[in-house]
Design a protein around this motif. Structure first.
Motif, mmCIF file in Angstrom:
data_model
loop_
_atom_site.group_PDB
_atom_site.id
_atom_site.type_symbol
_atom_site.label_atom_id
_atom_site.label_comp_id
_atom_site.label_asym_id
_atom_site.label_seq_id
_atom_site.Cartn_x
_atom_site.Cartn_y
_atom_site.Cartn_z
ATOM 1 N N GLY A 60 0.850 -1.184 0.000
ATOM 2 C CA GLY A 60 0.000 0.000 0.000
ATOM 3 C C GLY A 60 0.880 1.225 0.000
ATOM 4 N N SER A 61 0.921 1.948 1.143
ATOM 5 C CA SER A 61 1.769 3.141 1.217
ATOM 6 C C SER A 61 3.094 2.877 1.914
ATOM 7 C CB SER A 61 1.025 4.259 1.951
ATOM 8 O OG SER A 61 -0.131 4.622 1.234
ATOM 9 N N GLY A 62 3.324 1.650 2.293
ATOM 10 C CA GLY A 62 4.625 1.308 2.888
ATOM 11 C C GLY A 62 4.854 1.881 4.278
ATOM 12 N N THR A 63 3.775 2.091 5.047
ATOM 13 C CA THR A 63 3.943 2.606 6.408
ATOM 14 C C THR A 63 4.187 1.480 7.405
ATOM 15 O OG1 THR A 63 1.555 2.511 6.716
ATOM 16 C CG2 THR A 63 2.476 4.619 6.018
ATOM 17 N N ASN A 64 4.342 0.287 6.895
ATOM 18 C CA ASN A 64 4.482 -0.902 7.736
ATOM 19 C C ASN A 64 5.629 -0.796 8.733
ATOM 20 O OD1 ASN A 64 5.493 -3.740 8.326
ATOM 21 N ND2 ASN A 64 3.519 -4.100 7.361
ATOM 22 N N LEU A 65 5.395 -1.275 9.957
ATOM 23 C CA LEU A 65 6.399 -1.171 11.018
ATOM 24 C C LEU A 65 6.993 -2.515 11.408
ATOM 25 C CD1 LEU A 65 4.487 1.469 13.130
ATOM 26 C CD2 LEU A 65 6.689 1.813 12.009
ATOM 27 N N SER A 66 6.745 -3.543 10.596
ATOM 28 C CA SER A 66 7.318 -4.848 10.925
ATOM 29 C C SER A 66 8.021 -5.451 9.708
ATOM 30 C CB SER A 66 6.219 -5.789 11.424
ATOM 31 O OG SER A 66 5.218 -5.943 10.435
ATOM 32 N N ALA A 67 8.390 -4.577 8.780
ATOM 33 C CA ALA A 67 9.037 -5.029 7.546
ATOM 34 C C ALA A 67 8.146 -6.026 6.806
ATOM 35 C CB ALA A 67 10.418 -5.620 7.816
ATOM 36 N N GLY A 68 6.874 -5.699 6.723
ATOM 37 C CA GLY A 68 5.934 -6.580 6.035
ATOM 38 C C GLY A 68 5.886 -6.334 4.546
ATOM 39 N N THR A 69 6.304 -5.128 4.108
ATOM 40 C CA THR A 69 6.178 -4.791 2.693
ATOM 41 C C THR A 69 7.531 -4.678 1.993
ATOM 42 O OG1 THR A 69 5.764 -2.586 3.591
ATOM 43 C CG2 THR A 69 3.938 -3.688 2.526
ATOM 44 N N THR A 70 8.570 -5.130 2.638
ATOM 45 C CA THR A 70 9.876 -5.082 1.968
ATOM 46 C C THR A 70 10.056 -6.353 1.144
ATOM 47 O OG1 THR A 70 10.764 -5.962 4.014
ATOM 48 C CG2 THR A 70 11.048 -3.619 3.628
ATOM 49 N N PRO A 71 10.545 -6.204 -0.088
ATOM 50 C CA PRO A 71 10.726 -7.394 -0.939
ATOM 51 C C PRO A 71 12.003 -8.146 -0.567
ATOM 52 C CG PRO A 71 11.220 -5.387 -2.165
ATOM 53 C CD PRO A 71 10.814 -4.948 -0.801
ATOM 54 N N VAL A 72 11.998 -8.783 0.590
ATOM 55 C CA VAL A 72 13.233 -9.379 1.107
ATOM 56 C C VAL A 72 13.774 -10.503 0.234
ATOM 57 C CG1 VAL A 72 12.929 -8.735 3.521
ATOM 58 C CG2 VAL A 72 11.915 -10.847 2.684
ATOM 59 N N GLU A 73 12.930 -11.060 -0.623
ATOM 60 C CA GLU A 73 13.440 -12.076 -1.545
ATOM 61 C C GLU A 73 13.305 -11.633 -2.993
ATOM 62 O OE1 GLU A 73 12.093 -16.010 -0.595
ATOM 63 O OE2 GLU A 73 12.507 -15.713 1.541
ATOM 64 N N GLY A 74 13.285 -10.317 -3.199
ATOM 65 C CA GLY A 74 13.180 -9.786 -4.559
ATOM 66 C C GLY A 74 11.793 -10.010 -5.136
ATOM 67 N N GLY A 75 11.727 -10.100 -6.441
ATOM 68 C CA GLY A 75 10.440 -10.338 -7.100
ATOM 69 C C GLY A 75 9.724 -9.041 -7.419
ATOM 70 N N ILE A 76 8.389 -9.147 -7.451
ATOM 71 C CA ILE A 76 7.569 -8.035 -7.913
ATOM 72 C C ILE A 76 6.895 -7.341 -6.748
ATOM 73 C CG2 ILE A 76 5.321 -7.624 -9.017
ATOM 74 C CD1 ILE A 76 6.220 -9.550 -11.182
ATOM 75 N N VAL A 77 6.991 -6.009 -6.720
ATOM 76 C CA VAL A 77 6.173 -5.250 -5.785
ATOM 77 C C VAL A 77 4.888 -4.876 -6.519
ATOM 78 C CG1 VAL A 77 5.946 -3.060 -4.561
ATOM 79 C CG2 VAL A 77 8.062 -4.383 -4.367
ATOM 80 N N LEU A 78 3.763 -5.203 -5.907
ATOM 81 C CA LEU A 78 2.466 -4.973 -6.541
ATOM 82 C C LEU A 78 1.845 -3.697 -5.966
ATOM 83 C CD1 LEU A 78 1.104 -6.913 -8.570
ATOM 84 C CD2 LEU A 78 -0.258 -7.793 -6.666
ATOM 85 N N LEU A 79 1.568 -2.731 -6.842
ATOM 86 C CA LEU A 79 0.999 -1.465 -6.381
ATOM 87 C C LEU A 79 -0.484 -1.395 -6.719
ATOM 88 C CD1 LEU A 79 3.697 1.120 -7.480
ATOM 89 C CD2 LEU A 79 3.503 -0.100 -5.311
ATOM 90 N N PHE A 80 -1.208 -0.590 -5.941
ATOM 91 C CA PHE A 80 -2.659 -0.483 -6.146
ATOM 92 C C PHE A 80 -3.084 0.931 -6.517
ATOM 93 C CE2 PHE A 80 -1.757 -4.157 -3.651
ATOM 94 C CZ PHE A 80 -2.495 -5.126 -4.296
ATOM 95 N N LYS A 81 -2.191 1.643 -7.212
ATOM 96 C CA LYS A 81 -2.501 3.041 -7.517
ATOM 97 C C LYS A 81 -3.641 3.189 -8.513
ATOM 98 C CE LYS A 81 1.248 3.438 -10.881
ATOM 99 N NZ LYS A 81 2.528 4.079 -11.188
ATOM 100 N N HIS A 82 -3.955 2.113 -9.233
ATOM 101 C CA HIS A 82 -5.108 2.180 -10.137
ATOM 102 C C HIS A 82 -6.368 1.607 -9.506
ATOM 103 C CE1 HIS A 82 -2.386 3.383 -13.213
ATOM 104 N NE2 HIS A 82 -1.722 2.248 -13.177
ATOM 105 N N MET A 83 -6.248 1.182 -8.271
ATOM 106 C CA MET A 83 -7.403 0.548 -7.623
ATOM 107 C C MET A 83 -7.659 1.252 -6.295
ATOM 108 S SD MET A 83 -6.410 -3.411 -8.532
ATOM 109 C CE MET A 83 -7.938 -4.182 -8.031
ATOM 110 N N GLN A 84 -8.168 2.481 -6.390
ATOM 111 C CA GLN A 84 -8.322 3.320 -5.194
ATOM 112 C C GLN A 84 -9.757 3.790 -5.004
ATOM 113 O OE1 GLN A 84 -5.718 6.633 -6.181
ATOM 114 N NE2 GLN A 84 -4.027 5.531 -5.225
ATOM 115 N N ASP A 85 -10.694 3.138 -5.632
ATOM 116 C CA ASP A 85 -12.052 3.679 -5.623
ATOM 117 C C ASP A 85 -12.900 3.191 -4.452
ATOM 118 O OD1 ASP A 85 -11.568 5.063 -7.891
ATOM 119 O OD2 ASP A 85 -12.422 3.551 -9.243
ATOM 120 N N ILE A 86 -13.829 4.053 -4.075
ATOM 121 C CA ILE A 86 -14.934 3.605 -3.231
ATOM 122 C C ILE A 86 -15.978 3.100 -4.220
ATOM 123 C CG2 ILE A 86 -16.799 4.314 -1.683
ATOM 124 C CD1 ILE A 86 -14.901 6.391 -0.537
ATOM 125 N N ILE A 87 -16.278 1.825 -4.195
ATOM 126 C CA ILE A 87 -17.198 1.264 -5.178
ATOM 127 C C ILE A 87 -18.631 1.576 -4.808
ATOM 128 C CG2 ILE A 87 -18.019 -0.916 -6.189
ATOM 129 C CD1 ILE A 87 -15.086 -1.919 -5.816
#
Lengths: 469, 470
Positions: free
Chosen positions: B71-98
């Motif tokens: 999401g915005s990477g405010t995580n405080l437990s290193a939950g969003t760091t790509p510690v094994e590389g690969g793809i970071v998936l962003l949701f900048k196109h999926m921000q709507d209130i449906i």
């Protein structure tokens, strides 16, 4: 799956040192049925308070592929505890020895055999409340409530059993004893196994202890009855209430058929010509309650209630609730067999669901009564029939299937609080889709590779159909 | 680097503009709010809808490429760091209130929506979404769901999980499933909804969520109770709960925290006292008045030297905002801020505060403590400098002692921040080997190729340290 042999039985007896192993046919027969349909005789019944002995039994069962069926007081309405494949029934109602209330942490620690009503009492003695109140709470065990994630009338405001469980001790299908959650209200240490196990109907393990969250008991409550000439108006009152910011502690609906049945059973002065009535209970602080009650009454009137009865004292209040309590005993007088469904829809779809039910009643020529926890969309369409009448039961089976279809089409679920068990397993794919059901199966297979824990439940067997006759 | 062929396949799915692997982009998404877990991904991919997420996951599953939803990477437990590389998936196109469904009291949203935007949108309709993590101005709802975020109102209203009614999830094999629905009661099979919430992106990608709303409380009131003695403040917390009052918010800040927060926010917080409790109650006016009066009396009974009631909503809001800025304020003091969230049963708060102070003294480290005292969720925060190897070693030991103490008191190693990569070495403290095995069984069932956020929750090796790693 294997049947229990003499050798197994010897080993079982050597494990259960502090409890009992029941093998007489008359004893086993008592454990062959529940509050739903069908009888299935287990090979033996175990009663023990010892978690270690139970864990050892699970290890034996896992090694020898013997089915295990945990059981509380067997009030299940979906066939949850039925030993459909023989094996051992574990009678956990004997584990009624732990009931501690820790006031400072606002938690209760209980063993699975404790009756739900005893937890209510223990909490209330200290000014606290354990809100989940399934209608069977005076006989049901908390272990059964946990396995089924029981609801109750208070579900609307206070949620269901799952919302009050913060920790468990569980014997896994491989015989390990694990603890999930704890006594903290916040806990994100790994996956939420607690909430996975609650409502898993005994298919993922045996709950041997639970930590329940308690809340302060509301200081006051008040009840009213709103009477409507149209079921749709009653439905509107229910959804408007919630939109207006009023959250009743209970909101129960009775349709005309149930009003008439109750009135014939015991005259209480109910309006038999009304299309529906809603019983509303509000709770909270006395300072705020009256104002809220007036607001609720005005709201009912504004959507067409022809009368709103406000009882003047507690005994008049009790009188109103008596009407709701008498629905079940009253309707079984009409015909001997009662099939109690609990298909649940989003609140806004309650009027639509009522219409669909009406149509189903006509189409299949069945005696269908609708009442229930309308506020949370959890209606209880009950079909009154005679299980000896094969022709009628065929129509009932079809009608039940139609009810499930209607609920799912309206964005609802097969079961709001009774569980899937044996009865509803054939309809799971309809609601969850193949991929959703497959995920659940994979969880089951990961934990219970030998499928010894309550086999035959939740997941349908190929070709399995609803059978009531 | 991704194989060129795979990159082309990803571009075919999401479009060229939504696959980035230039150095600058990779660097930007290599870390989150947790110190010392930086790791460079191979690519950053921003799918535009659920079907694209499903296609991306299918490809990654086929090629065994790690996927780290972010999401915005405010995580405080290193939950969003790509510690094994690969793809970071962003949701900048999926921000709507449906949809905001006022009849069923639900809101349906996409994961990239900012938490505060959600809160504001529903409040405009007189409804209320209670979970309010301190980072809500920037955090996304998707992040909140994956971490099961808490917040200041958790004491009375619960945490994110308590408000999730249904999810749309893409599984690692690309299957799209829906769990739950707009239903107050639902017991059809296992509760996958609650299983996904808090699973830290290790089981699948949440692409849509239906959340429960409640009616907006009629009124609220805020007070600040001042203490010369930390333990007295902690006792007051227990006393309030024991008197059957559950306030919306019951926050604790110690003196070192107060000092930096005041310096940063400048709203006239007292800095010459040992601790304050920030308490808020909401509900019908009469009830709020009565509860606040009683709470104030209980605070005084427990040696509060002063109890101030906020005179206006403006003043109350300033106090809440000050509390929310605690972490940012502390972070200005020293190069490295390590924030923990060990949680204990409510009745053990005083004991835990005492233990934290003893531990800080024993290892000679600076620990400021603030947090959600009412639900036992404290945030001991250590101000340090990661370049000072000797000090960092002591910090690690101190935190290890704090974890042990929390578990010993019947608590847990994380109340709301998640396990992530940071606390995975300590998971066994709380769960034991059998408990971890049970969780791994689920992970394996959902994600047999271990592509979803690998290296999180479950410790890979014997690495025992919070901060220092290879």
């Amino acid at each position: 799956m294997r049947a229990l042999t003499e050798i197994h039985l010897e080993e079982v007896k050597s494990i259960v040192k502090t409890g009992r192993v029941l093998t007489k046919e008359s004893d086993r027969f008592s454990y062959s049925f529940d509050g739903s349909f069908g009888t299935f005789l287990p090979d033996a019944v175990i009663q023990t308070k010892s978690v270690e002995e139970l864990a050892a039994l699970v290890r034996l069962a896992n090694r020898e592929l013997i089915p295990l069926y945990p059981r509380g007081q067997a009030t299940s309405l979906s066939g949850g505890p039925l030993p459909v494949k023989g094996g051992l029934v574990l009678d956990l109602s004997v584990m009624d020895h732990v009931l501690e209330v820790h006031e400072e942490d606002l938690v209760a620690v209980v063993s699975p055999g404790v009756l739900t009503a005893d937890i209510h009492r223990a909490a209330e003695e200290r000014g606290l409340m354990y809100p989940p109140d399934p209608s069977s709470s005076h006989v049901s065990t908390i272990g059964g409530n946990l396995a089924e994630n029981s609801g109750g009338p208070k579900g609307l405001k206070y949620g269901v059993t799952k919302d009050y469980v913060i920790g468990l001790e569980v014997i896994t299908p491989e015989g390990e004893i694990i603890k999930t959650g704890g006594r903290t209200v916040k806990n994100v240490t790994g996956y939420d196994l607690t909430k996975l196990i609650v409502g898993s109907e005994g298919t993922l393990g045996i709950i041997t202890k639970a930590v329940l969250k308690l809340i302060p008991k509301p200081k006051a409550s008040t009840t009213m009855m709103a009477i409507f000439d149209s079921l749709a108006d009653a439905g509107k009152a229910i959804s408007n209430m919630l939109t207006a910011g009023i959250l009743p502690s209970k909101m129960e609906l009775m349709d005309q058929a149930s009003i008439i049945a109750v009135e014939q059973f015991e005259p209480l002065g109910l309006p038999v010509d009304a299309a529906a009535l809603i019983l509303i209970e509000l709770d909270g602080h006395p300072a705020a309650l009256q104002e809220e009650a007036d607001e609720a009454a005005a709201l009912c009137q504004s959507v067409g209630a022809r009368e709103v009865r406000m009882p003047k004292n507690k005994s008049e209040e009790a009188e109103l609730w008596k009407a709701r309590k008498l629905v079940s005993p009253a309707i079984v007088r009409i015909k001997p067999t009662k099939i109690s469904e609990d298909a649940t829809v989003p609140r806004s779809k309650i009027p639509d669901m009522c219409k669909r039910l009406e149509k189903i009643r006509e189409e299949y020529g069945i005696h269908l009564v609708v009442f229930g926890h309308a506020g949370d969309g959890n209606l209880h369409p009950n079909i009154i029939c005679d299980k000896n009448d094969t022709e009628e039961m065929k129509r009932v089976e079809q009608a039940v299937e139609e009810i499930f279809k209607a609920a799912v089409e309206l964005g609802g679920t097969l079961s709001g609080e009774h569980g899937i068990g044996l009865m509803k397993a054939p309809f799971m794919e309809m609601e969850l889709g193949a991929a959703g059901l497959d995920m659940m199966k994979r969880i089951k297979a990961a934990w219970d590779p030998n499928n010894i824990m309550n086999p035959g439940k939740i997941f349908p067997e190929p070709g399995q159909k609803l059978e009531l006759s | 680097m991704l194989a060129e062929e795979l990159k082309q396949q990803l571009i075919e799915v999401v479009g060229e503009a939504n696959v980035q692997d230039n150095k600058a982009s990779l660097l930007v998404y290599s870390y989150d709010a947790t110190p010392q877990f930086q790791s460079i991904p191979d690519a950053v991919v921003a799918p535009r809808n659920t079907d694209e997420v499903a296609e991306v996951l299918k490809l990654c599953n086929e090629h065994h490429i790690p996927v780290v939803p972010r999401g915005s990477g405010t995580n405080l437990s290193a939950g969003t760091t790509p510690v094994e590389g690969g793809i970071v998936l962003l949701f900048k196109h999926m921000q709507d209130i449906i949809e905001i469904d006022e009849e069923n009291l639900t809101v349906t949203v996409q994961p990239g929506l900012i938490t505060l935007d959600l809160i504001n949108a529903v409040e405009a309709k007189g409804l209320f979404y209670p979970p309010d993590p301190s980072s809500m101005k920037i955090s996304t709802i998707g992040g909140n769901l994956n971490e099961n975020s808490g917040g200041l109102r958790g004491l009375k209203y619960g945490v994110t999980r308590d408000y999730v009614m249904g999810l749309e999830v893409v599984l690692p094999n690309g299957d799209i499933i829906r769990t739950g629905g707009k239903l107050a009661k639902d017991v059809a099979g296992y509760d996958l909804t609650r299983l996904f919430v808090g699973s830290e992106g290790t089981l699948g990608v949440i692409t849509e969520a239906t959340l429960k709303l409640v009616p907006m409380p009629e009124s609220k009131k805020t007070i600040l109770a001042l203490y010369e003695d930390i333990e007295a403040a902690a006792e007051a917390v227990s006393s309030i709960i024991a008197h059957r009052i559950i306030p919306t918010t019951l926050e604790f800040l110690d003196q070192p925290t107060l000092k930096v927060v005041e310096e940063y926010a400048q709203i006239g917080l007292p800095t010459d006292i040992e601790a304050v409790l920030l308490i808020e109650q909401d509900g019908p006016q009469e009830v709020v008045d009565r509860d606040i009066e009683k709470i104030a009396a209980l605070c005084r009974d427990n040696q509060a030297i002063r109890v101030d009631v906020a005179k206006s909503e403006l003043e109350a809001d300033a106090l809440r905002t000050a509390r929310r800025t605690a972490l940012s304020a502390l972070a200005r003091l020293k190069p490295t801020t390590i924030l923990e969230d060990a949680t204990v049963p409510r009745s053990k708060i005083a004991e835990m505060v005492r233990a934290i102070n003893d531990i800080a003294r024993e290892y000679k480290v600076d620990i400021c403590t603030f947090g959600h005292a009412g639900d036992g969720n404290l945030h001991p925060t250590c101000l340090t400098d990661v370049r000072n190897k000797e000090e960092i070693h002591r910090v690690e030991q101190a935190f290890e002692s704090i974890f042990h103490k929390a578990v010993e008191l019947g608590g847990t190693i994380t109340g709301e921040h998640g396990v992530g990569a940071m606390k995975s070495p300590y998971l066994h403290l709380k769960l034991g080997d059998e408990g971890i095995a049970a969780m791994k069984g689920i992970k394996q069932a959902f994600d047999p190729n271990n592509i979803m956020n690998p290296g999180k929750i479950f410790a890979k090796s014997e690495r025992k340290r919070v901060v220092v790693h290879a």
